[in-house]
Design an enzyme around this catalytic site. Structure first.
Site, PDB file in Angstrom:
ATOM      1  N   LYS A  20       0.077   5.313   8.385  1.00 47.46           N
ATOM      2  CA  LYS A  20       0.665   5.625   7.068  1.00 47.46           C
ATOM      3  C   LYS A  20      -0.427   5.801   6.013  1.00 47.46           C
ATOM      4  O   LYS A  20      -0.397   6.731   5.212  1.00 47.46           O
ATOM      5  CB  LYS A  20       1.641   4.491   6.708  1.00 47.46           C
ATOM      6  CG  LYS A  20       2.222   4.497   5.319  1.00 47.46           C
ATOM      7  CD  LYS A  20       1.617   3.473   4.382  1.00 47.46           C
ATOM      8  CE  LYS A  20       1.628   2.043   4.839  1.00 47.46           C
ATOM      9  NZ  LYS A  20       1.002   1.108   3.919  1.00 47.46           N
ATOM     10  N   LYS A  42      -7.167   1.785  -2.822  1.00 48.00           N
ATOM     11  CA  LYS A  42      -6.761   1.215  -1.531  1.00 48.00           C
ATOM     12  C   LYS A  42      -6.792   2.284  -0.432  1.00 48.00           C
ATOM     13  O   LYS A  42      -7.214   2.020   0.701  1.00 48.00           O
ATOM     14  CB  LYS A  42      -5.349   0.608  -1.682  1.00 48.00           C
ATOM     15  CG  LYS A  42      -4.730   0.095  -0.407  1.00 48.00           C
ATOM     16  CD  LYS A  42      -5.524  -1.035   0.223  1.00 48.00           C
ATOM     17  CE  LYS A  42      -5.028  -1.294   1.632  1.00 48.00           C
ATOM     18  NZ  LYS A  42      -5.877  -2.221   2.365  1.00 48.00           N
ATOM     19  N   THR A  88       0.854  -1.188   0.000  1.00 50.48           N
ATOM     20  CA  THR A  88       0.000   0.000   0.000  1.00 50.48           C
ATOM     21  C   THR A  88       0.888   1.235   0.000  1.00 50.48           C
ATOM     22  O   THR A  88       1.580   1.509   0.991  1.00 50.48           O
ATOM     23  CB  THR A  88      -0.924   0.037   1.235  1.00 50.48           C
ATOM     24  OG1 THR A  88      -1.690  -1.162   1.276  1.00 50.48           O
ATOM     25  CG2 THR A  88      -1.855   1.233   1.166  1.00 50.48           C
TER      26      THR A  88
HETATM   27  P1  NAP Z   1       4.948  -5.903   7.908  1.00 49.47           P
HETATM   28  O1  NAP Z   1       4.617  -7.166   8.602  1.00 49.47           O
HETATM   29  O2  NAP Z   1       5.374  -4.715   8.689  1.00 49.47           O
HETATM   30  O3  NAP Z   1       6.036  -6.235   6.770  1.00 49.47           O
HETATM   31  C1  NAP Z   1       6.694  -5.210   6.088  1.00 49.47           C
HETATM   32  C2  NAP Z   1       7.689  -5.795   5.092  1.00 49.47           C
HETATM   33  O4  NAP Z   1       8.399  -4.711   4.471  1.00 49.47           O
HETATM   34  C3  NAP Z   1       8.759  -6.703   5.744  1.00 49.47           C
HETATM   35  O5  NAP Z   1       9.084  -7.739   4.842  1.00 49.47           O
HETATM   36  C4  NAP Z   1       9.928  -5.731   5.899  1.00 49.47           C
HETATM   37  O6  NAP Z   1      11.188  -6.369   5.963  1.00 49.47           O
HETATM   38  C5  NAP Z   1       9.810  -4.942   4.614  1.00 49.47           C
HETATM   39  N1  NAP Z   1      10.545  -3.679   4.659  1.00 49.47           N
HETATM   40  C6  NAP Z   1      10.328  -2.627   5.485  1.00 49.47           C
HETATM   41  N2  NAP Z   1      11.192  -1.631   5.201  1.00 49.47           N
HETATM   42  C7  NAP Z   1      11.980  -2.075   4.191  1.00 49.47           C
HETATM   43  C8  NAP Z   1      13.060  -1.502   3.459  1.00 49.47           C
HETATM   44  N3  NAP Z   1      13.483  -0.266   3.710  1.00 49.47           N
HETATM   45  N4  NAP Z   1      13.629  -2.261   2.478  1.00 49.47           N
HETATM   46  C9  NAP Z   1      13.195  -3.508   2.210  1.00 49.47           C
HETATM   47  N5  NAP Z   1      12.168  -4.112   2.873  1.00 49.47           N
HETATM   48  C10 NAP Z   1      11.572  -3.387   3.850  1.00 49.47           C
HETATM   49  O7  NAP Z   1       3.684  -5.357   7.051  1.00 49.47           O
HETATM   50  P2  NAP Z   1       2.448  -6.150   6.434  1.00 49.47           P
HETATM   51  O8  NAP Z   1       1.338  -6.127   7.400  1.00 49.47           O
HETATM   52  O9  NAP Z   1       2.903  -7.421   5.837  1.00 49.47           O
HETATM   53  O10 NAP Z   1       2.031  -5.112   5.279  1.00 49.47           O
HETATM   54  C11 NAP Z   1       2.758  -5.010   4.077  1.00 49.47           C
HETATM   55  C12 NAP Z   1       2.024  -3.992   3.190  1.00 49.47           C
HETATM   56  O11 NAP Z   1       0.690  -4.431   2.960  1.00 49.47           O
HETATM   57  C13 NAP Z   1       1.912  -2.594   3.810  1.00 49.47           C
HETATM   58  O12 NAP Z   1       1.977  -1.635   2.776  1.00 49.47           O
HETATM   59  C14 NAP Z   1       0.528  -2.613   4.431  1.00 49.47           C
HETATM   60  O13 NAP Z   1      -0.022  -1.317   4.553  1.00 49.47           O
HETATM   61  C15 NAP Z   1      -0.225  -3.458   3.422  1.00 49.47           C
HETATM   62  N6  NAP Z   1      -1.387  -4.186   3.937  1.00 49.47           N
HETATM   63  C16 NAP Z   1      -1.334  -4.803   5.151  1.00 49.47           C
HETATM   64  C17 NAP Z   1      -2.439  -5.490   5.593  1.00 49.47           C
HETATM   65  C18 NAP Z   1      -2.473  -6.167   6.942  1.00 49.47           C
HETATM   66  O14 NAP Z   1      -3.576  -6.430   7.416  1.00 49.47           O
HETATM   67  N7  NAP Z   1      -1.358  -6.480   7.580  1.00 49.47           N
HETATM   68  C19 NAP Z   1      -3.585  -5.554   4.795  1.00 49.47           C
HETATM   69  C20 NAP Z   1      -3.589  -4.961   3.542  1.00 49.47           C
HETATM   70  C21 NAP Z   1      -2.478  -4.276   3.122  1.00 49.47           C
HETATM   71  P3  NAP Z   1      11.810  -6.825   7.387  1.00 49.47           P
HETATM   72  O15 NAP Z   1      11.218  -8.163   7.664  1.00 49.47           O
HETATM   73  O16 NAP Z   1      13.272  -6.842   7.156  1.00 49.47           O
HETATM   74  O17 NAP Z   1      11.402  -5.775   8.405  1.00 49.47           O
END
Ligand code: NAP
Length: 286
Positions: free
Chosen positions: A239, A171, A96
């Site tokens: 965010k 989104k 997102t």
């Molecule tokens: P998360 O658990 O915080 O995972 C974030 C990912 O991004 C991890 O793999 C992290 O790597 C990586 N990352 C962060 N900073 C980085 C950088 N500078 N360079 C390379 N990799 C980096 O988040 P999530 O919940 O999976 O969400 C991921 C995306 O989907 C977000 O945009 C979120 O808004 C969206 N989303 C989430 C949900 C939900 O319910 N969780 C639903 C819909 C959409 P590390 O493991 O090394 O930290």
């Protein structure tokens, strides 16, 4: 059989990549913190050395990264996707982000001879595990068609929304509504209990009427128990509200409710609740 790459194995990405592996696809994964690749490798995935190497060796590379900064770094950074994309290969960013980030990456992919699709998703950890996300795609139509088989392992529904940027906007609209609903819900739960009402009975009444919805039903018990195991990190909701308010700035549209919700989520982040579920915004509502 096409080779798929998957970059970003957080809460969402790890579940989504696992679904591709379990479906029998050939998948190469990469994550900034390499230890998170281990469960995927046990399932049968390969581990890539860098985003660039993954993009160079796979027909289609998916990404699921935290925010615009992460999306930029994984793409433009050292040995990033840009170093490996080209030759008509596809890059599908499901993170997102804002429309400007999506268009910036799309332009660089096209310049390098690759194809780009943005495909943010609606749905949280459980739908990611169950392969029942709603996929909001926009960009290269041929890539959308080619990726259909894989996308259908990740989601129960997908929409093609046109030019790059429209997926991000859709989104942000969804999450802006969700963030506003969550703060209103938390305030109502707090007001009711401060006024002597029983929390379970408030939930029961909300669930019986016209504003009943799966989010109140799912998150309500968390509010009563004061425990917020993370499905959607609170920092990511802040965010999304920030990006939605910025879109309102860009389009010259006042967004009073979203701006207020954003301030409440900022307060919750500042109080150290960013890694808890977004329902933990309740903690900063008196
Ligand atoms: P998360 O658990 O915080 O995972 C974030 C990912 O991004 C991890 O793999 C992290 O790597 C990586 N990352 C962060 N900073 C980085 C950088 N500078 N360079 C390379 N990799 C980096 O988040 P999530 O919940 O999976 O969400 C991921 C995306 O989907 C977000 O945009 C979120 O808004 C969206 N989303 C989430 C949900 C939900 O319910 N969780 C639903 C819909 C959409 P590390 O493991 O090394 O930290």
């Amino acid at each position: 059989m096409p080779q798929y790459g998957f970059i970003g194995l957080g809460i969402m990405g790890s579940a989504m990549a696992a679904n591709l592996v379990k479906a029998g696809f050939d998948v190469t994964v990469w994550n900034r913190t390499p230890a998170k690749c281990a469960p995927l490798v046990s399932l049968g995935a390969r581990q890539g050395k860098s985003p660039g190497e993954v993009a160079a060796s796979c027909d289609i590379t998916f990404a699921m990264l935290a925010d615009p900064t992460a999306a930029h770094e994984a793409f433009f950074g050292l040995n990033g996707v840009l170093a490996g994309i080209g030759g008509g290969r596809g890059y599908i960013d499901m993170s997102t982000v804002d429309d400007v980030t999506a268009r910036t990456i799309a332009a660089a992919v096209a310049k390098a001879g690759g194809r780009f699709l943005e495909a943010p998703v609606s749905g949280t950890k459980k739908p990611a595990e169950d392969g029942t996300l709603v996929i909001l795609a926009a960009g290269d139509r041929s890539l959308y068609e080619e990726a259909a088989q894989a996308l259908d392992k990740l989601g129960k529904k997908r929409l093609y929304l046109g030019a790059v940027g429209q997926g991000a906007r859709m989104k942000l609209v969804v999450n802006m509504v969700m963030g506003g609903m969550m703060t209103a819900f938390c305030e109502g739960m707090s007001l009711g209990q401060n006024g002597g009402l029983d929390g379970n009975q408030i939930l029961e009444v909300l669930d019986a009427g016209a504003i009943a919805n799966p989010m109140f039903k799912g998150k309500g018990p968390m509010l009563l128990q004061g425990e917020f195991p993370t499905s959607f990190p609170l920092k990511h909701m802040q965010k999304d509200l920030r990006l939605a308010v910025a879109l309102g700035d860009e389009l010259g549209q006042p967004l009073h409710t979203a701006a207020t919700a954003n301030e409440t989520f900022k307060r919750a982040c500042a109080a150290g609740h960013g890694d808890e579920d977004f329902a933990a915004v309740y903690r900063v509502i008196d």
